[in-house]
Motif scaffolding. Structure first.
Motif, mmCIF file in Angstrom:
data_model
loop_
_atom_site.group_PDB
_atom_site.id
_atom_site.type_symbol
_atom_site.label_atom_id
_atom_site.label_comp_id
_atom_site.label_asym_id
_atom_site.label_seq_id
_atom_site.Cartn_x
_atom_site.Cartn_y
_atom_site.Cartn_z
ATOM 1 N N MET A 179 -1.062 -3.536 4.004
ATOM 2 C CA MET A 179 -0.318 -2.969 5.103
ATOM 3 C C MET A 179 0.798 -2.130 4.529
ATOM 4 O O MET A 179 1.474 -2.530 3.621
ATOM 5 N N ARG A 180 0.979 -1.001 5.076
ATOM 6 C CA ARG A 180 2.077 -0.183 4.598
ATOM 7 C C ARG A 180 2.679 0.483 5.800
ATOM 8 O O ARG A 180 1.975 1.045 6.618
ATOM 9 N N HIS B 218 1.006 -5.915 -3.683
ATOM 10 C CA HIS B 218 -0.267 -6.639 -3.599
ATOM 11 C C HIS B 218 -1.383 -5.899 -4.309
ATOM 12 O O HIS B 218 -1.279 -4.704 -4.576
ATOM 13 N N ASP C 249 -3.482 2.182 -0.219
ATOM 14 C CA ASP C 249 -2.975 0.862 0.185
ATOM 15 C C ASP C 249 -3.867 -0.211 -0.412
ATOM 16 O O ASP C 249 -4.961 -0.451 0.112
ATOM 17 N N PRO C 250 -3.440 -0.837 -1.505
ATOM 18 C CA PRO C 250 -2.101 -0.872 -2.093
ATOM 19 C C PRO C 250 -2.004 -0.227 -3.470
ATOM 20 O O PRO C 250 -0.940 -0.255 -4.072
ATOM 21 N N GLU D 146 -2.591 -9.895 0.835
ATOM 22 C CA GLU D 146 -1.534 -9.329 1.682
ATOM 23 C C GLU D 146 -2.110 -8.802 2.979
ATOM 24 O O GLU D 146 -1.527 -8.965 4.050
ATOM 25 N N GLU D 147 -3.259 -8.127 2.887
ATOM 26 C CA GLU D 147 -3.798 -7.449 4.068
ATOM 27 C C GLU D 147 -4.055 -8.376 5.251
ATOM 28 O O GLU D 147 -3.672 -8.060 6.379
ATOM 29 N N ASP E 226 4.486 -1.130 -1.760
ATOM 30 C CA ASP E 226 3.170 -1.338 -1.149
ATOM 31 C C ASP E 226 2.631 0.034 -0.783
ATOM 32 O O ASP E 226 2.849 0.529 0.312
HETATM 33 ZN ZN LIG Z 1 -0.568 -2.778 1.733
#
Ligand SMILES: [Zn+2]
Length: 746
Positions: free
Chosen positions: A1-2, A348, A358-359, A395-396, A424
């Motif tokens: 996630m960013r 991550h 990402d990432p 992380e996702e 990230d």
């Molecule tokens: Zn990310």
């Protein structure tokens, strides 16, 4: 996630306040600053663009989501690299709930039946887009299983305020499948609010206005999302708590007690599925009813209606509710003088698919940073404090790897953690950073030492000028007159969450961006081909990220006195308190005015007999809140911060070791063990992701959300609790000030 790179509010500030004699770093004696400057200079020469490119190429070669073979393979490769750089490194394992799709069906019934394809096609020039056997299908993780049929209603972004508009239009979503567009709020909020209003299912689609052809040419001709591109992503209710849904607050290690699935609060209440705009178009065309308000229009060549539709939508999804292994890669350089004070860095390594941007655009520079620090150690550099480099898994889906690691090591982290620096994803353009305001001055100081690869001015100077060009009026004046550019507070959306929000570890999230269009977020096309054609193609900003984050790590690890600064914190708290008072007044005035207009008959006058407009109901006028405890604490904080910063400046880097022990706790005391109302995992009194925004921050969240959600007695209670935490900070600063003063007493 960013988070999308948003500069608004990010930076400001001004005036060069250093006297520019040799090197003066906050918290350093002049002698140690000279030594530090030499080591940092060597460090910043080391990060190599080709190595960063090779890191990304290797890590993005195959899909590497949680539980996939290449996720584990990448972790083992990262481990081997870190060891080869001379760092102590290990993999820490956890096991967490991670659902993957078993079946997915979305169809439109009625006169023009349609079955959604739910598939991103191979693009021939893109060599990894054909790895279908290893790609996760398009889906939203932590959607519940479900098989529902109902009329469709378009709900714009699916935020609470969108449902207020629907209500005024006389539209209910009870028993309906809602179709929401991506954007404006975090995706997990859309099914949450839809379920609260009685919807039975939720479809989320990518409108080209957000990240498609409106923003630039579509892939592969350009960078933006093609017609069949889909944004995967988590819809877990992370504003309640992130991490493994079955082990809130504790590390998901071997043998841990699990909450039964049917008692988990964070899985959605209704089934959810993300789709492309190619798949969404027939559903949008089936909508009847009134045309939508202007602000609700997307960019597809059709007239947007709110619905409901007479044709029914049928959504059926089921998942494998398995627990999957996580591989966090953790490396250390032990501190020479203060081994029990830890400075932590993380990004991550898992992705939804190949995840170049990402990432890996953050992970690849992070690995290069670790190599460069390993090189310095070989040359004789010994950091004063222990440095920890983390490469997070999971992380996702739900910030799994960072959350479980930090929960498992919670007691140690509360004792030892100095600060956490996160990235990230990274792009081309301007420096951005958000985080704890006791580090605002520090972030500014480091950004003044990093050269921007394109303009050759410092990254600090560049972003300041960009901010001036975008700001207006008073904001622009402030940028020009304030010594430090303001940094925004952190909400959620990446791995800093557990550190700052749960444990009270001062945190910074940083990166570059703003000059490249995105568009492949969480799609199979976010891969090495796309990144090296359309993003930071020569990795010069990857190098700048490694230089910036690595310099932050070194400078805080080597400081004689930890470089926290509290004037900026006090100024920020004062600003937040002022905003809250305005918010309460505005709420009261707004309700009073609306009640008056209802009684005057304004809504009867506005009524177009050919359209539905349900008048709002009168409401009780809110009581006056007592902000005195918060104003008092804010004033005392300002005074204590001034005294501390004065003593700190006078000490010029000298001070007893004890002062660092106090400073280490300066963010921790801003937490409240009871947590926020209804979500005790979130303990910071100044920062939290909004319960109804998801990523977006709410500052002084206990008070702000109580006001927004009209819970007045809770607001009074939270004012007191926040004030108490601020008083603890005041006490800590007074004690630290004494230690720094000449003949400082213990
Ligand atoms: Zn990310």
């Amino acid at each position: 996630m960013r988070l999308a790179v948003a500069l608004a509010g990010l930076l400001f500030a001004a005036a060069n306040h250093s006297n520019d004699s040799a090197h003066s770093y906050r918290g350093y004696t002049s002698q140690s600053a000279a030594t530090e400057a030499q080591w940092e200079g060597k460090f910043r020469d080391l990060p190599d663009r080709d190595r960063i490119r090779e890191n990304m190429k290797r890590l993005s070669a195959r899909p590497h989501h949680v539980g996939s073979p290449y996720d584990k393979d990448n972790a083992e490769w990262l481990l081997a690299q870190l060891k080869s750089y001379g760092l102590e490194a290990q993999i820490e394992n956890f096991t967490t709930l991670f659902p993957t799709p078993k079946s997915r069906l979305l169809e439109l019934e009625g006169p023009a039946p349609f079955k959604a394809k739910l598939q991103e096609p191979v693009v021939s020039v893109d060599p990894t887009s054909n790895q279908a056997a290893e790609q996760l299908p398009t889906y939203n993780a932590y959607s519940r299983d479900g098989d529902v049929t109902g009329p469709l209603v378009y709900v714009n972004y699916g935020r609470p305020e969108d449902y207020e508009v629907l209500e005024r239009m006389g539209i209910s979503v009870k028993g309906a499948v809602v179709i929401a567009r991506y954007g404006a709020s975090w995706r997990g909020i859309k099914p949450k609010v839809a379920a609260e209003h009685g919807a039975v299912g939720c479809i989320i689609y990518s409108d080209p206005s957000e990240d498609g052809y409106v923003q630039g040419d579509a892939f592969p001709a350009g960078p933006t999302r093609p017609p069949e591109g889909v944004q995967r992503g988590s819809v877990m209710d992370m504003p309640v708590y992130p991490g493994d849904p079955q082990t809130p607050g504790v590390g998901a290690v071997e043998g841990v007690k699990l909450i039964p699935l049917d008692q988990v609060r964070t899985i959605t209440k209704i089934p959810v599925l993300p789709i492309s705009y190619a798949d969404a178009t027939p559903f949008l065309k089936a909508l009847q009813g009134e045309t939508v308000p202007d602000a609700w229009r997307g960019a597809l060549p059709l007239t947007y209606h709110v619905g409901p539709s007479t044709a029914k939508a049928h959504l059926a999804v089921s998942f494998n509710w398995d627990r999957k292994p996580l591989y966090d890669v953790i490396a250390r350089i032990p501190g020479a003088k203060y081994p029990d004070q830890w400075v932590i860095r993380g990004n991550h390594h898992d992705a939804w698919v190949n995840g170049a941007e990402d990432p890996l655009s953050g992970t690849s520079p992070e690995l290069e940073e670790a190599r460069a620090l390993g090189e310095l150690v070989k040359q004789g550099w010994k950091p004063q404090r222990t440095i920890i480099y983390c490469f997070w898994d999971g992380e996702e889906p739900a910030l799994l790897g960072s959350t479980e690691w930090a929960e498992a090591h919670g007691d140690e982290l509360k004792q030892h953690a100095v600060a956490y620096f996160n990235s990230d994803g990274n792009g081309r353009g301007y420096f951005h950073a958000g985080g704890s305001h006791s580090l605002e001055n520090f972030v500014n100081e480091v950004a003044k030492d990093i050269d921007d690869p394109e303009t050759k001015m410092t990254v600090w100077k560049r972003v300041r000028l960009v901010d001036i060009s975008r700001a207006k009026g008073k904001d622009r004046d402030e940028i020009r007159s304030r010594a430090d550019l303001r940094i925004p507070a952190l909400g959620s959306g990446s791995d800093y969450t557990v550190f700052v929000d749960h444990l009270g570890v001062a945190s910074v999230n940083l990166g570059f961006g703003g000059e490249d269009e995105g568009g492949q977020y969480h799609s199979i096309y976010d891969d090495f081909y796309w990144y090296t054609h359309f993003q930071d193609t020569d990795f010069s900003y990857g190098r700048a990220l490694a230089q910036t984050a690595g310099t932050m790590m070194m400078r805080i690890a080597d400081a004689d006195v930890l470089p926290f600064q509290f004037g900026d914190l006090a100024d920020t708290v004062h600003l937040y308190v002022t905003q809250l008072k305005t918010l309460a007044t505005d709420k009261r005035d707004e309700i009073k005015e609306r009640n008056r207009e209802i009684n005057e008959g304004v809504y009867d006058a506005l009524k177009d007999p050919k359209k539905t407009l349900v008048p709002p109901k009168t409401e009780d006028v809110p009581p006056y809140l007592n902000f005195a405890p918060l104003e008092q604490a804010s004033d005392e904080l300002t005074e204590a911060a001034q005294a501390y910063d004065k003593a700190f400046d006078a000490a010029a880097g000298n001070g007893p070791a004890d002062v660092n022990n106090d400073l280490l706790r300066s963010e921790r005391v801003l937490t409240d063990d009871a947590g926020l109302p209804n979500r005790p995992w979130f303990q910071h009194v100044l920062y939290a992701p909004g319960f109804y925004t998801g990523y977006g921050v709410k500052t002084i969240p206990g008070v702000r959300e109580a006001i927004e959600q009209k819970r007045w007695s809770e607001a009074d209670e939270q004012i007191k609790r926040t004030a108490t935490a601020l008083e603890h900070e005041v006490d800590l600063l007074k004690q630290a000030t004494k230690l720094l003063e000449p003949n400082g007493s213990k």
